[in-house]
Design a protein around this motif. Structure first.
Motif, PDB file in Angstrom:
ATOM      1  N   TRP A  23      65.943  16.978   3.388  1.00 33.05           N
ATOM      2  CA  TRP A  23      66.384  17.965   4.375  1.00 33.05           C
ATOM      3  C   TRP A  23      66.253  19.376   3.822  1.00 33.05           C
ATOM      4  O   TRP A  23      66.557  20.349   4.510  1.00 33.05           O
ATOM      5  CB  TRP A  23      67.845  17.728   4.753  1.00 33.05           C
ATOM      6  N   SER A  24      65.856  19.476   2.556  1.00 32.71           N
ATOM      7  CA  SER A  24      65.769  20.770   1.885  1.00 32.71           C
ATOM      8  C   SER A  24      64.309  21.210   1.766  1.00 32.71           C
ATOM      9  O   SER A  24      63.398  20.396   1.723  1.00 32.71           O
ATOM     10  CB  SER A  24      66.384  20.692   0.482  1.00 32.71           C
ATOM     11  N   THR A  25      64.127  22.513   1.686  1.00 36.49           N
ATOM     12  CA  THR A  25      62.796  23.080   1.474  1.00 36.49           C
ATOM     13  C   THR A  25      62.689  23.572   0.037  1.00 36.49           C
ATOM     14  O   THR A  25      63.684  23.688  -0.678  1.00 36.49           O
ATOM     15  CB  THR A  25      62.552  24.259   2.426  1.00 36.49           C
ATOM     16  N   ASP A  51      64.885  26.431  -0.434  1.00 35.86           N
ATOM     17  CA  ASP A  51      66.295  26.086  -0.685  1.00 35.86           C
ATOM     18  C   ASP A  51      66.525  25.821  -2.171  1.00 35.86           C
ATOM     19  O   ASP A  51      67.498  26.299  -2.759  1.00 35.86           O
ATOM     20  CB  ASP A  51      66.699  24.846   0.118  1.00 35.86           C
ATOM     21  N   ASP A 108      72.963  22.233  12.514  1.00 30.43           N
ATOM     22  CA  ASP A 108      72.214  23.172  11.670  1.00 30.43           C
ATOM     23  C   ASP A 108      71.166  22.439  10.849  1.00 30.43           C
ATOM     24  O   ASP A 108      70.030  22.916  10.680  1.00 30.43           O
ATOM     25  CB  ASP A 108      73.162  23.925  10.736  1.00 30.43           C
ATOM     26  N   VAL A 109      71.552  21.284  10.310  1.00 30.45           N
ATOM     27  CA  VAL A 109      70.623  20.491   9.502  1.00 30.45           C
ATOM     28  C   VAL A 109      69.505  19.946  10.379  1.00 30.45           C
ATOM     29  O   VAL A 109      68.316  20.033  10.044  1.00 30.45           O
ATOM     30  CB  VAL A 109      71.363  19.322   8.811  1.00 30.45           C
ATOM     31  N   TRP A 110      69.888  19.394  11.510  1.00 30.16           N
ATOM     32  CA  TRP A 110      68.918  18.757  12.406  1.00 30.16           C
ATOM     33  C   TRP A 110      67.848  19.747  12.875  1.00 30.16           C
ATOM     34  O   TRP A 110      66.668  19.408  12.951  1.00 30.16           O
ATOM     35  CB  TRP A 110      69.649  18.169  13.606  1.00 30.16           C
ATOM     36  N   GLU A 111      68.254  20.969  13.167  1.00 26.08           N
ATOM     37  CA  GLU A 111      67.316  21.976  13.656  1.00 26.08           C
ATOM     38  C   GLU A 111      66.260  22.347  12.624  1.00 26.08           C
ATOM     39  O   GLU A 111      65.167  22.801  12.981  1.00 26.08           O
ATOM     40  CB  GLU A 111      68.085  23.236  14.075  1.00 26.08           C
ATOM     41  N   LYS A 112      66.570  22.156  11.334  1.00 27.68           N
ATOM     42  CA  LYS A 112      65.618  22.506  10.277  1.00 27.68           C
ATOM     43  C   LYS A 112      64.572  21.414  10.037  1.00 27.68           C
ATOM     44  O   LYS A 112      63.532  21.673   9.437  1.00 27.68           O
ATOM     45  CB  LYS A 112      66.366  22.746   8.956  1.00 27.68           C
ATOM     46  N   LEU A 113      64.854  20.196  10.489  1.00 29.83           N
ATOM     47  CA  LEU A 113      63.953  19.084  10.203  1.00 29.83           C
ATOM     48  C   LEU A 113      62.703  19.141  11.068  1.00 29.83           C
ATOM     49  O   LEU A 113      62.763  19.494  12.247  1.00 29.83           O
ATOM     50  CB  LEU A 113      64.674  17.747  10.438  1.00 29.83           C
ATOM     51  N   ASP A 114      61.574  18.771  10.468  1.00 34.33           N
ATOM     52  CA  ASP A 114      60.351  18.685  11.262  1.00 34.33           C
ATOM     53  C   ASP A 114      60.326  17.347  11.995  1.00 34.33           C
ATOM     54  O   ASP A 114      61.197  16.491  11.818  1.00 34.33           O
ATOM     55  CB  ASP A 114      59.113  18.866  10.376  1.00 34.33           C
ATOM     56  N   LYS A 146      78.135  24.525   7.331  1.00 29.59           N
ATOM     57  CA  LYS A 146      77.057  24.279   8.284  1.00 29.59           C
ATOM     58  C   LYS A 146      77.307  22.932   8.949  1.00 29.59           C
ATOM     59  O   LYS A 146      77.951  22.051   8.377  1.00 29.59           O
ATOM     60  CB  LYS A 146      75.695  24.317   7.608  1.00 29.59           C
TER      61      LYS A 146
END
Length: 341
Positions: A137-139, A142, A237-243, A233
């Protein structure tokens, strides 16, 4: 039994025993070290004083007579203003972003210009951030941000101020975490930064021993409630970042469950930071400070003392006892099976 082999075994055991006894004796009969009973005339630099441990430690040391250089990311912020208002004239607020070479060097100049009579006795590398997320879930951004503050920020500060601390044969203190050795779901980036920090501090301790400088590592457990360091968060918030690919693997229901579990875990932590402040104070002032200060509840102490020495297979298996890990496996497996149909 082969006599030569037996003699070789005995010699080996005796040799190892002799080495262990020598090391043990060195640890017990270490040369005396300076200590500070009265803070007057001694300077201490603390990074990350806007809030949390740093803010509270700065107040404590100021009340004990130290000249405190309080490094703050936002000198005009509420935390810094409150700290200045409730402290003596010996406390000096410094603008100090530990990710900036320029600001660290400028802070060093300020310290040198206002150096007290007995010099800079200690540097407490406290500035840090925390966040939670599974690794996928991290980039890279991050991870880079976490490491730049928690690890490289401490290295940058240490390298700049070591000459001043070496001159006083003082102390270098590092704010780490139990997550430096305790691998836990959702704390990957944070663990990477803190494990690196401890490796740096351990290497520095060996090098600084020749100069009489003591290096200590503080390992707090769950002090989220006492510091507000944990980033707030939601599962959304987490879900929106996932592709799209990761959304196919991690369903929305599980992400929400992980968020609720993490937040509930934080709410069970210590309500105040007294234990950490007392340990850091000991690291700064004691004649023989500890190398590490493990700060967890009495109930957890045995487990965390033992954990680093257990076989990896066993430490990994410990997590299977958590209901959260069971639910995770069940939910993600169900998602994959559904996708195959």
């Amino acid at each position: 039994m082969n006599t030569t082999f037996f003699i070789g075994q005995v010699v080996g055991v005796v040799s190892v025993s002799a080495v262990l006894l020598f090391v043990f004796a060195k640890l017990i009969f270490r040369h005396g070290s300076s200590h500070v009973q009265d803070g007057r005339g001694h300077g201490v630099l603390i990074t990350g004083c806007d809030s949390g441990f740093g803010n509270q430690l700065a107040r404590c040391l100021d009340h004990r007579g130290f000249v405190v250089f309080a490094g703050c990311l936002s000198p005009e912020g509420a935390g810094a203003r409150s700290l200045a208002r409730q402290s003596s004239g010996n406390l000096k607020i410094l603008k100090m972003d530990v990710t900036s070479d320029e600001e660290v060097e400028q802070a060093k100049k300020m310290v040198q210009e206002h150096l007290p009579e007995k010099g800079l006795w200690a540097v407490v590398n406290n500035a840090g951030i925390s966040d939670w997320a599974e690794i996928e879930w991290s980039t890279i951004k991050d991870f880079r941000n976490m490491v730049d503050i928690n690890l490289f920020g401490s290295i940058r500060t240490s390298v700049a101020f070591l000459p001043l601390v070496r001159a006083t044969k003082g102390r270098m203190v590092y704010m780490s975490s139990i997550f430096s050795f305790f691998n836990c779901l959702n704390m990957g980036a944070y663990s990477v930064s803190k494990r690196g920090l401890e490796a740096f501090a351990d290497c520095l301790r060996v090098e600084m021993a020749s100069f009489g400088v003591k290096v200590s590592i503080i390992q707090p457990g769950n002090f989220g409630r006492a510091t507000n360091i944990v980033k707030v968060k939601t599962g959304f918030d987490v879900w929106e970042k996932l592709d799209d690919d990761r959304k196919q693997i991690f369903n929305r229901q599980y992400v929400e469950l992980a968020s609720e579990y993490f937040q509930s875990s934080c709410r069970t932590g210590f309500q105040n930071a007294d234990m950490v402040i007392h340990a850091t104070l000991h690291a700064i002032t004691a004649a023989q400070p500890k190398y590490r200060y493990l700060l967890v509840s009495a109930l957890d102490m045995f487990f965390f003392r033992l954990f680093p020495f257990l076989p990896t297979a066993l430490t990994d298996a410990v997590f299977s006892l958590s209901s959260m890990y069971g639910k995770r496996k069940e939910m993600l497996y169900a998602k994959q099976e559904f996708s195959k149909k």
